[in-house]
Motif scaffolding. Structure first.
Motif, mmCIF file in Angstrom:
data_model
loop_
_atom_site.group_PDB
_atom_site.id
_atom_site.type_symbol
_atom_site.label_atom_id
_atom_site.label_comp_id
_atom_site.label_asym_id
_atom_site.label_seq_id
_atom_site.Cartn_x
_atom_site.Cartn_y
_atom_site.Cartn_z
ATOM 1 N N GLU A 57 -10.374 2.875 -4.704
ATOM 2 C CA GLU A 57 -9.508 1.795 -5.183
ATOM 3 C C GLU A 57 -8.133 1.857 -4.521
ATOM 4 O OE1 GLU A 57 -8.041 -1.480 -7.071
ATOM 5 O OE2 GLU A 57 -10.123 -0.791 -6.999
ATOM 6 N N LYS A 58 -7.545 3.065 -4.453
ATOM 7 C CA LYS A 58 -6.201 3.212 -3.893
ATOM 8 C C LYS A 58 -6.185 2.989 -2.381
ATOM 9 C CE LYS A 58 -3.661 4.272 -7.509
ATOM 10 N NZ LYS A 58 -4.620 4.041 -8.578
ATOM 11 N N LEU A 59 -7.129 3.602 -1.666
ATOM 12 C CA LEU A 59 -7.127 3.487 -0.213
ATOM 13 C C LEU A 59 -7.554 2.105 0.256
ATOM 14 C CD1 LEU A 59 -8.565 6.897 1.053
ATOM 15 C CD2 LEU A 59 -6.194 6.175 0.882
ATOM 16 N N GLY A 60 -8.334 1.410 -0.553
ATOM 17 C CA GLY A 60 -8.826 0.108 -0.145
ATOM 18 C C GLY A 60 -7.975 -1.047 -0.593
ATOM 19 N N SER A 61 -7.030 -0.795 -1.491
ATOM 20 C CA SER A 61 -6.205 -1.893 -2.002
ATOM 21 C C SER A 61 -5.151 -2.291 -0.977
ATOM 22 C CB SER A 61 -5.531 -1.494 -3.318
ATOM 23 O OG SER A 61 -4.638 -0.418 -3.120
#
Length: 258
Positions: A57-61
């Motif tokens: 979630e964090k790396l792809g946002s």
């Protein structure tokens, strides 16, 4: 089963990280130990749990696309709200929560100290159901192909609240792509590609470049108990069920719920 307590089944040798440990270090520990969740401690006290899903979630946002994994720390990618159990919690109480929303790893706390964790893998040895796995498998299988983009697989995983997808081509299961595989692929991209080129590379990254292959599969006539043992032995979260082609999929949640 009535007499079993958490202390009888929990994993006591817990791998944990400090709140200031880098995401690079966390990903290293996850890969080295083949795990997807790690408790986060501050001065010996549990404050969160890093999960593969939170990393994805964090790396792809969008707002994190310019952030190198080396600059992220445990507190950036951890879940802060979670349930805990004690060593004396009855196992039957845990079984009631299997499949419900929430963290799939339960920290075990005794006098404010982390003394173990319970995962679905810890529950697999309790499965004794001899029915064929075809009776509980999911028949409408969400899947991706090797040529699909990783961002498509990520979107399917997030939107359907699942942890992994079989990779299928012409009815044959070639591999599995899981949240952890996507997290690792995103981290490698951000680590190795200059920021101005990351968006292009992210959009072009294919499932075949991130998936695990070959896939470990099961048969429709294998017992639920046998499926549980196979998932435990191979440390995998699901079994695509295959005859001549894929017939369905069964997960640790499916077998533990029996």
């Amino acid at each position: 089963m009535e007499k079993l307590r958490v202390k009888d089944i929990m994993t006591e040798d817990v791998i944990w990280v400090d709140k200031n440990d880098s995401l690079e270090h966390i990903l290293y520990l996850m890969e080295k130990n083949d795990i997807t969740k790690i408790p986060v401690l501050e001065n010996g006290k549990l404050i969160g749990v890093v999960t593969d899903g939170e990393i994805v979630e964090k790396l792809g946002s969008i707002r994190k696309r310019d952030v190198n994994p080396a600059h992220l720390h445990a507190t950036s990618v951890m879940v802060r709200e979670f349930d805990t159990v004690t060593p004396d919690t009855p196992v039957k109480e845990i079984l009631k929560t299997v499949g419900l929303p929430g963290l799939t790893m339960l920290p075990v706390i005794d006098q404010d100290r982390l003394v173990g964790v319970v995962t679905k893998a810890d529950l697999l040895p309790l499965v004794e159901d001899e029915r064929p796995v075809r009776e509980i498998m999911t028949k409408n299988v969400l899947s991706v192909s090797p040529g699909d983009r990783v961002i498509h697989a990520r979107r399917l995983i997030i939107e359907n609240d699942i942890a992994r997808l079989p990779v299928i081509e012409e009815g044959k299961v070639l591999g599995i792509i899981a949240e952890m595989d996507i997290a690792r692929a995103l981290a490698n991209l951000k680590r190795s590609i200059p920021y101005r080129h990351q968006k292009h590379h992210l959009e072009e990254m294919l499932v075949r470049d991130a998936m695990k292959s070959p896939a470990i599969v099961g048969r429709p006539d294998m017992s639920i108990k046998e499926a549980a043992r196979k998932m435990l032995e191979e440390n995998i979260g699901c079994l695509p069920i295959v005859e001549e082609k894929i017939e369905g999929i069964v997960t640790r949640t499916d077998v533990v719920k029996t």
